[in-house]
Structure formats: C-alpha cells, structure tokens
Scaffold this motif. Structure first.
Motif, PDB file in Angstrom:
ATOM      1  N   ASN A 158      -1.524  -3.082  -0.572  1.00  0.00           N
ATOM      2  CA  ASN A 158      -2.225  -4.321  -0.927  1.00  0.00           C
ATOM      3  C   ASN A 158      -3.419  -4.033  -1.833  1.00  0.00           C
ATOM      4  OD1 ASN A 158      -0.573  -6.154   0.347  1.00  0.00           O
ATOM      5  ND2 ASN A 158      -1.667  -5.989   2.287  1.00  0.00           N
ATOM      6  N   ARG A 159      -4.120  -2.956  -1.582  1.00  0.00           N
ATOM      7  CA  ARG A 159      -5.267  -2.590  -2.415  1.00  0.00           C
ATOM      8  C   ARG A 159      -4.801  -2.244  -3.834  1.00  0.00           C
ATOM      9  NH1 ARG A 159      -7.195   2.287  -0.412  1.00  0.00           N
ATOM     10  NH2 ARG A 159      -7.457   1.223   1.559  1.00  0.00           N
ATOM     11  N   ASP A 213      -3.081  -5.736 -13.208  1.00  0.00           N
ATOM     12  CA  ASP A 213      -3.383  -6.835 -14.112  1.00  0.00           C
ATOM     13  C   ASP A 213      -2.162  -7.008 -15.009  1.00  0.00           C
ATOM     14  OD1 ASP A 213      -4.714  -8.823 -15.477  1.00  0.00           O
ATOM     15  OD2 ASP A 213      -5.659  -7.430 -16.875  1.00  0.00           O
ATOM     16  N   GLY A 234      -3.604  -5.316  -5.749  1.00  0.00           N
ATOM     17  CA  GLY A 234      -4.721  -6.138  -6.190  1.00  0.00           C
ATOM     18  C   GLY A 234      -5.314  -5.659  -7.501  1.00  0.00           C
ATOM     19  N   LYS A 235      -5.150  -4.376  -7.808  1.00  0.00           N
ATOM     20  CA  LYS A 235      -5.689  -3.817  -9.050  1.00  0.00           C
ATOM     21  C   LYS A 235      -4.777  -4.076 -10.240  1.00  0.00           C
ATOM     22  CE  LYS A 235      -8.095   0.013  -6.806  1.00  0.00           C
ATOM     23  NZ  LYS A 235      -8.147   1.480  -6.686  1.00  0.00           N
TER      24      LYS A 235
END
Length: 90
Positions: free
Chosen positions: A48-49, A55, A52-53
């Motif tokens: 998840n981390r 793009d 989230g990064k």
C-alpha cells in the motif's frame, strides 16, 4: 547415526501416549500461523505504501483522432466497437 537410533526408540513411546481423537497443532502450529499472518500484514502494508507513491498518467492513444469531438468515442485500430453503427442500432 545416534540421532536416528534415538528417534526410532522414541516413536513407540509416542504411539502409546497419542490419542488420535485429540491431536491438535499445538503451540508450534500457532506460532507458525501467527508468523505467516504478521508477514502477510507487513507485506500488504508495504504494498500500500509503494502503490501510494505511483504517479500514473495515461498517455493518449496515438491512433485516436484528435479532431473527432462530436460526442462519440473514437474507434480504436484494434477493431473494438466495429459492429456498432452511428445510430446506435446494432
């Protein structure tokens, strides 16, 4: 060689005490299951981390016609939507 001899001597002793109706995984089974659960939780948290990064911006399809703005989507070159007509009847 001595370890195998010791194990062969202990197997008959365990068979006398073993009740086949009451066999449970025990503490070792719980610890292995708990370690797998914690590892899975940590992997999901890390995923998840990292997600989230990300793009991600989709680039426009080069086969799409930029001048077609009459409200209908442009047909792709792969043949998707070739059975549909402009009137919507198929």
């Amino acid at each position: 060689m001595y370890a195998t001899q010791a194990l062969t001597q202990l197997v008959p002793l365990a068979a006398d005490e073993l009740d086949k109706n009451k066999v449970t995984p025990g503490v070792l089974g719980f610890l292995v299951f708990a370690a797998l659960a914690v590892g899975t939780w940590l992997l999901m948290k890390s995923m998840n981390r990292h997600m989230g990064k990300v793009d991600f911006e989709e680039t426009p399809d080069p086969a799409a016609e930029p001048g077609d703005t009459d409200g209908e989507p442009a047909e792709a070159s792969s043949g998707a939507g070739t059975k549909a007509t402009a009137s919507g009847k198929g």
